[in-house]
Design an enzyme around this catalytic site. Structure first.
Site, mmCIF file in Angstrom:
data_model
loop_
_atom_site.group_PDB
_atom_site.id
_atom_site.type_symbol
_atom_site.label_atom_id
_atom_site.label_comp_id
_atom_site.label_asym_id
_atom_site.label_seq_id
_atom_site.Cartn_x
_atom_site.Cartn_y
_atom_site.Cartn_z
ATOM 1 N N ARG A 1 -26.534 40.229 100.420
ATOM 2 C CA ARG A 1 -27.057 41.407 99.708
ATOM 3 C C ARG A 1 -28.571 41.398 99.565
ATOM 4 O O ARG A 1 -29.134 42.328 98.973
ATOM 5 C CB ARG A 1 -26.472 41.468 98.301
ATOM 6 N N ARG B 1 -13.030 46.100 84.834
ATOM 7 C CA ARG B 1 -14.171 45.169 84.897
ATOM 8 C C ARG B 1 -15.238 45.551 83.871
ATOM 9 O O ARG B 1 -15.567 46.723 83.733
ATOM 10 C CB ARG B 1 -14.779 45.180 86.311
ATOM 11 N N ARG C 1 -11.433 52.434 88.061
ATOM 12 C CA ARG C 1 -10.934 51.288 88.839
ATOM 13 C C ARG C 1 -10.227 50.317 87.889
ATOM 14 O O ARG C 1 -10.685 50.063 86.779
ATOM 15 C CB ARG C 1 -12.105 50.563 89.507
ATOM 16 N N ARG D 1 -26.489 48.770 88.969
ATOM 17 C CA ARG D 1 -26.041 48.082 90.194
ATOM 18 C C ARG D 1 -26.422 48.899 91.427
ATOM 19 O O ARG D 1 -26.776 48.345 92.463
ATOM 20 C CB ARG D 1 -24.518 47.845 90.143
ATOM 21 N N LYS E 1 -15.298 48.546 99.528
ATOM 22 C CA LYS E 1 -15.338 47.302 100.327
ATOM 23 C C LYS E 1 -14.053 46.478 100.128
ATOM 24 O O LYS E 1 -13.453 46.033 101.097
ATOM 25 C CB LYS E 1 -16.567 46.456 99.953
HETATM 26 P P1 ADP Z 1 -16.105 48.023 96.156
HETATM 27 O O1 ADP Z 1 -15.358 46.778 96.550
HETATM 28 O O2 ADP Z 1 -16.982 48.539 97.250
HETATM 29 O O3 ADP Z 1 -16.848 47.883 94.856
HETATM 30 P P2 ADP Z 1 -13.427 49.101 95.700
HETATM 31 O O4 ADP Z 1 -12.706 48.851 96.974
HETATM 32 O O5 ADP Z 1 -13.091 48.200 94.551
HETATM 33 O O6 ADP Z 1 -15.023 49.175 95.919
HETATM 34 O O7 ADP Z 1 -13.141 50.633 95.294
HETATM 35 C C1 ADP Z 1 -13.648 51.158 94.062
HETATM 36 C C2 ADP Z 1 -12.567 52.054 93.428
HETATM 37 O O8 ADP Z 1 -12.434 53.240 94.207
HETATM 38 C C3 ADP Z 1 -11.190 51.428 93.357
HETATM 39 O O9 ADP Z 1 -10.574 51.883 92.167
HETATM 40 C C4 ADP Z 1 -10.457 51.984 94.594
HETATM 41 O O10 ADP Z 1 -9.061 52.107 94.355
HETATM 42 C C5 ADP Z 1 -11.110 53.358 94.735
HETATM 43 N N1 ADP Z 1 -11.307 53.776 96.130
HETATM 44 C C6 ADP Z 1 -11.682 53.019 97.193
HETATM 45 N N2 ADP Z 1 -11.815 53.770 98.308
HETATM 46 C C7 ADP Z 1 -11.537 55.047 97.922
HETATM 47 C C8 ADP Z 1 -11.489 56.315 98.625
HETATM 48 N N3 ADP Z 1 -11.775 56.388 99.934
HETATM 49 N N4 ADP Z 1 -11.166 57.417 97.920
HETATM 50 C C9 ADP Z 1 -10.869 57.329 96.584
HETATM 51 N N5 ADP Z 1 -10.900 56.183 95.871
HETATM 52 C C10 ADP Z 1 -11.211 55.050 96.529
HETATM 53 P P1 AMP Z 2 -18.846 42.983 93.431
HETATM 54 O O1 AMP Z 2 -17.522 42.399 93.089
HETATM 55 O O2 AMP Z 2 -19.141 42.915 94.895
HETATM 56 O O3 AMP Z 2 -19.024 44.366 92.853
HETATM 57 O O4 AMP Z 2 -19.931 42.052 92.734
HETATM 58 C C1 AMP Z 2 -19.959 41.919 91.315
HETATM 59 C C2 AMP Z 2 -21.229 41.200 90.873
HETATM 60 O O5 AMP Z 2 -21.234 39.850 91.417
HETATM 61 C C3 AMP Z 2 -22.545 41.815 91.346
HETATM 62 O O6 AMP Z 2 -22.991 42.881 90.519
HETATM 63 C C4 AMP Z 2 -23.476 40.594 91.287
HETATM 64 O O7 AMP Z 2 -23.843 40.294 89.957
HETATM 65 C C5 AMP Z 2 -22.555 39.463 91.777
HETATM 66 N N1 AMP Z 2 -22.618 39.309 93.256
HETATM 67 C C6 AMP Z 2 -21.619 39.544 94.149
HETATM 68 N N2 AMP Z 2 -22.025 39.300 95.419
HETATM 69 C C7 AMP Z 2 -23.326 38.910 95.316
HETATM 70 C C8 AMP Z 2 -24.326 38.527 96.264
HETATM 71 N N3 AMP Z 2 -24.082 38.495 97.596
HETATM 72 N N4 AMP Z 2 -25.558 38.213 95.793
HETATM 73 C C9 AMP Z 2 -25.824 38.221 94.471
HETATM 74 N N5 AMP Z 2 -24.941 38.574 93.526
HETATM 75 C C10 AMP Z 2 -23.690 38.911 93.931
#
Ligand code: ADP
Ligand code: AMP
Length: 223
Positions: A90, A162, A129, A173, A13
């Protein structure tokens, strides 16, 4: 464009939000609730103190806290009417409250992108990540490498891992996503707003697919 981007943790995302911001133009404001909360935790604000125990244990932060953050952002004077919501709503109560806010502002959603990926593919993405605590840019040690050893390409210093990206918390999660967020996807499906995208391909391929699907969706819905 007013888009919501959903998908399990690690689906991409944040990564695809950066691509979309670039392609859709800088008038589109990216709201990542996760980044807002992490900043609050870092600064030890009242919001951060409330949110931290939920975040570190892989639970969702309660709806009333999240909706407070969203209302504050959407009710501010120079609010930007084009937006990209990354990881919000969410839960069903969040989706319903968001609908009321948008109705009040007369800003209907354009579409809801869902990045689809199984748990097995997510673990490798998340344990490798790394992110910049200053600009929130996301890296991966194999797929999206920083130019210099675990340092932000934008010159902000050392990247961090993280604390909630451990295998155990990732599973928690993902379970929360299935229980609380899959119903939100059904909710938007009933409203004919879904844009499903397979997220297991490379970053570039997912971006291409995503942009093509948004274009098609706009044509089909005459947007
Ligand atoms: P989210 O925001 O959904 O939690 P991220 O955008 O932070 O996910 O992506 C999670 C990890 O996977 C990051 O380290 C990112 O660089 C990597 N990543 C994202 N999309 C891809 C993909 N299509 N293929 C391989 N790695 C990816
Ligand atoms: P994310 O960065 O999207 O992976 O979110 C990290 C953490 O933030 C999640 O595991 C939740 O604890 C909290 N969080 C983020 N977005 C929401 C949401 N829309 N509702 C509730 N908790 C959230």
């Amino acid at each position: 464009m007013r888009l919501v981007l959903l998908g399990p943790p690690g689906a991409g995302k944040g990564t695809q939000s950066d691509v979309l911001k670039e392609k859709l133009g800088h008038g589109v404001l990216h709201h990542s609730v996760g980044d807002i909360l992490r900043d609050a935790v870092k600064k030890n604000t009242p919001l951060g103190k409330q949110a931290e125990p939920f975040m570190s244990s892989g639970k969702l932060v309660p709806d009333n806290i999240i909706l407070g953050v969203i209302r504050e952002r959407f009710m501010e004077k120079n609010f930007q009417p084009c937006f990209l919501m990354d990881g919000f709503p969410r839960t069903i109560p969040q989706a319903e409250a968001f609908d009321s806010i948008l109705k009040e502002l007369r800003l209907p959603l354009t579409g809801v992108i869902v990045l689809d990926i199984p748990l097995s593919a997510i673990i490798e993405r998340l344990v490798q990540r790394r992110s910049c605590p200053v600009c929130h840019r996301v890296y991966h040690l194999k797929y999206q490498k920083p130019k210099h050893d675990e340092m932000c390409d934008e010159g902000h210093g050392a990247l961090i891992q993280r604390p909630d990206d451990s295998a155990e918390i990732i599973r928690q999660r993902f379970a929360v996503y299935e229980k609380e967020t899959l119903p939100v996807i059904q909710y938007y499906q009933k409203k004919n707003l879904l844009i499903p995208v397979v997220a297991t391909e490379s970053i570039d391929n997912v971006s291409k697919d995503l942009l093509a699907k948004i274009d098609l969706f706009k044509k089909e819905h005459v947007l």
